[in-house]
Design an enzyme around this catalytic site. Structure first.
Site, short mmCIF file in Angstrom:
data_model
loop_
_atom_site.label_atom_id
_atom_site.label_comp_id
_atom_site.label_asym_id
_atom_site.label_seq_id
_atom_site.Cartn_x
_atom_site.Cartn_y
_atom_site.Cartn_z
N ASP A 208 -10.65 -62.70 -43.76
CA ASP A 208 -10.74 -61.29 -44.19
C ASP A 208 -11.92 -61.14 -45.14
OD1 ASP A 208 -8.71 -58.62 -44.57
OD2 ASP A 208 -10.15 -58.99 -46.18
N ASP B 213 -12.38 -55.64 -40.61
CA ASP B 213 -12.90 -56.76 -41.42
C ASP B 213 -12.04 -58.01 -41.38
OD1 ASP B 213 -10.79 -56.23 -43.22
OD2 ASP B 213 -12.08 -56.74 -44.92
N GLU B 214 -11.10 -58.10 -40.43
CA GLU B 214 -10.31 -59.33 -40.40
C GLU B 214 -9.93 -59.77 -39.00
OE1 GLU B 214 -7.42 -57.12 -42.77
OE2 GLU B 214 -5.90 -58.48 -42.00
P1 TTP Z 1 -9.25 -54.51 -46.64
O1 TTP Z 1 -9.58 -55.84 -46.04
O2 TTP Z 1 -7.83 -54.17 -46.84
O3 TTP Z 1 -9.91 -54.39 -48.10
P2 TTP Z 1 -11.35 -54.81 -48.59
O4 TTP Z 1 -12.06 -55.65 -47.60
O5 TTP Z 1 -12.08 -53.61 -49.04
O6 TTP Z 1 -11.04 -55.66 -49.90
P3 TTP Z 1 -10.36 -57.11 -49.97
O7 TTP Z 1 -10.10 -57.55 -48.58
O8 TTP Z 1 -11.35 -57.95 -50.69
O9 TTP Z 1 -9.12 -56.90 -50.76
O10 TTP Z 1 -9.90 -53.36 -45.80
C1 TTP Z 1 -11.12 -53.52 -45.11
C2 TTP Z 1 -11.90 -52.22 -45.10
O11 TTP Z 1 -11.14 -51.21 -44.46
C3 TTP Z 1 -12.20 -51.72 -46.50
O12 TTP Z 1 -13.40 -52.24 -47.00
C4 TTP Z 1 -12.23 -50.24 -46.31
C5 TTP Z 1 -11.34 -49.97 -45.12
N1 TTP Z 1 -10.06 -49.41 -45.58
C6 TTP Z 1 -9.77 -48.09 -45.30
O13 TTP Z 1 -10.55 -47.40 -44.65
N2 TTP Z 1 -8.59 -47.57 -45.76
C7 TTP Z 1 -7.71 -48.31 -46.49
O14 TTP Z 1 -6.67 -47.82 -46.92
C8 TTP Z 1 -8.03 -49.68 -46.77
C9 TTP Z 1 -7.11 -50.53 -47.57
C10 TTP Z 1 -9.21 -50.17 -46.30
MG MG Z 2 -8.82 -56.43 -44.09
MG MG Z 3 -11.05 -57.20 -46.66
#
Ligand code: TTP
Ligand code: MG
Ligand code: MG
Length: 356
Positions: free
Chosen positions: A8, A106-107
């Site tokens: 992720d 992103d994962e």
């Molecule tokens: P995440 O992987 O949940 O969060 P992140 O990558 O920003 O932070 P980290 O993993 O380090 O905790 O989400 C990935 C992307 O998806 C995030 O950058 C923005 C988007 N996103 C949304 O559009 N809505 C949301 O509610 C969340 C949580 C993320």
């Molecule tokens: Mg994610």
């Molecule tokens: Mg993330």
């Protein structure tokens, strides 16, 4: 031995912005709707860890973020750019995987069981993937490593940011014990509250619950929850899970040349299509209108737009495509509405979880 990893990306949307704007690196930065000096509506999509120090979080109203840190850097969303970076990241991960399943922008889960022989090797392998992504894309990520998807995901959460978290069979019980029930996959605020009312606050307590009790309260999901609390998850990394398009069609009872009839049908179809789009957590980039005339000849017209999951976008684009392209003198037999070019807008958790 099964070895599953969850890769992720860290603070993904902001990290993508850093790639093309070095000036923001290390400064509290938020991607989301315009805060309009505290009066803006909409939410924070994400923020970097510098901004998280001030209490800003994904899903929080942008006005609240502004109150917490008015002088943070606020940037608008650019899904097209994040999607491009995401594609590059995913292809790097894929190269190292036997099985690959992207679960959000992103994962991705990967199965690497036949690449390593034990968890020490798995840690080294994860390090290699992390270094690949850093050197070839320029972004940080966190990797969770375990023997199933559930624990790989949780190991990743625990190792954030910029980490590698490994949970082996012998470590699983201690790892899970102290966690809050909503750290488990599928548990949101409501389920957490119901579990609390039943006396289960931690995963350790839930692990000792009577499965029959759980079944009574939650049905089949209760058994699954009890399994999760005990670190049991036999689900596979699903390689071929990919929906390419979502569409609906409607055949008129009588062929029609009335624009009102056609637009009415488009609006109904768009409403059905959007239901499936939202269920899958997608945003779409391409809208297609299909027109079949009474002589059975067919016309397809598509338009690319910025990523959206708004039903009005489908209605407007299709209405426009109809007005611009339909041969008005011919009667329409059937109308089809399709969207495609998806990205996942959410990770595995629901918005409800992020808003808590
Ligand atoms: P995440 O992987 O949940 O969060 P992140 O990558 O920003 O932070 P980290 O993993 O380090 O905790 O989400 C990935 C992307 O998806 C995030 O950058 C923005 C988007 N996103 C949304 O559009 N809505 C949301 O509610 C969340 C949580 C993320
Ligand atoms: Mg994610
Ligand atoms: Mg993330």
């Amino acid at each position: 031995m099964r070895v599953i990893m969850l890769v992720d990306m860290d603070y993904f949307f902001v990290a993508c912005e850093e790639l093309r704007n070095k000036d923001i690196i290390g400064k509290p930065t938020v991607v989301g709707f315009d805060p309009k000096e505290g009066k803006g509506r909409g939410v924070v999509m994400t923020c970097n860890y510098e901004a998280r120090k001030f209490g800003i979080r994904s899903g929080m109203p942008i006005s609240m973020a502004y109150r917490l840190k008015p002088d943070a850097i606020y940037l608008p969303l650019d899904y097209d750019w994040y999607e491009k970076v995401s594609k590059d990241v995913m292809s790097v991960i894929k190269e190292r995987a036997t099985k690959f399943e992207q679960v959000s922008v992103d994962e991705a889960f990967i199965d690497v069981s036949d690449k390593v022989t034990d968890f020490d090797e798995a840690r080294i392998y994860a390090r290699r993937i992390k270094d690949d992504i850093r050197s070839r894309i320029g972004l940080p990520c966190t990797i969770g490593v375990s023997y199933n998807k559930l624990l790989a995901k949780m190991a990743c959460e625990s190792a954030k940011p910029n980490g590698i978290g490994v949970v082996t069979e012998s470590e699983a019980k201690a790892f899970l014990e102290g966690k809050s029930t909503d750290d488990l996959y599928g548990v949101g605020r409501k389920t957490k509250e119901r579990l609390e009312a039943m006396g289960y606050r931690t995963v350790g307590e839930l692990a000792k619950a009577n499965p029959m009790d759980m079944m009574e309260h939650f049905g089949a999901f209760g058994i699954e929850l009890h399994d999760y609390a005990n670190g049991i998850d036999s689900s596979e990394v699903n390689e071929n899970y990919e929906i390419k398009s979502i569409s609906r069609e409607y055949t008129f009872e009588r062929d029609t040349s009335s624009e009102k009839d056609v637009i009415g049908a488009i609006d109904r179809l768009a409403n059905e299509v959007i239901g499936d789009v939202k269920k899958n957590g997608f945003a779409f980039k391409v809208v297609t209108l299909k027109i079949r005339y009474s002589d059975f000849s067919e016309h397809l017209r598509s338009r690319s737009i910025r990523y959206s999951n708004d039903v009005r976008e489908i209605m407007n684009v299709c209405a426009q495509l109809y007005r611009d392209n339909a041969e008005k003198e011919r009667k329409v037999r059937k109308i089809g509405v399709r969207v495609s070019g998806f990205i996942k807008r959410k990770g595995q958790k629901s918005m409800e979880d992020f808003a808590k």
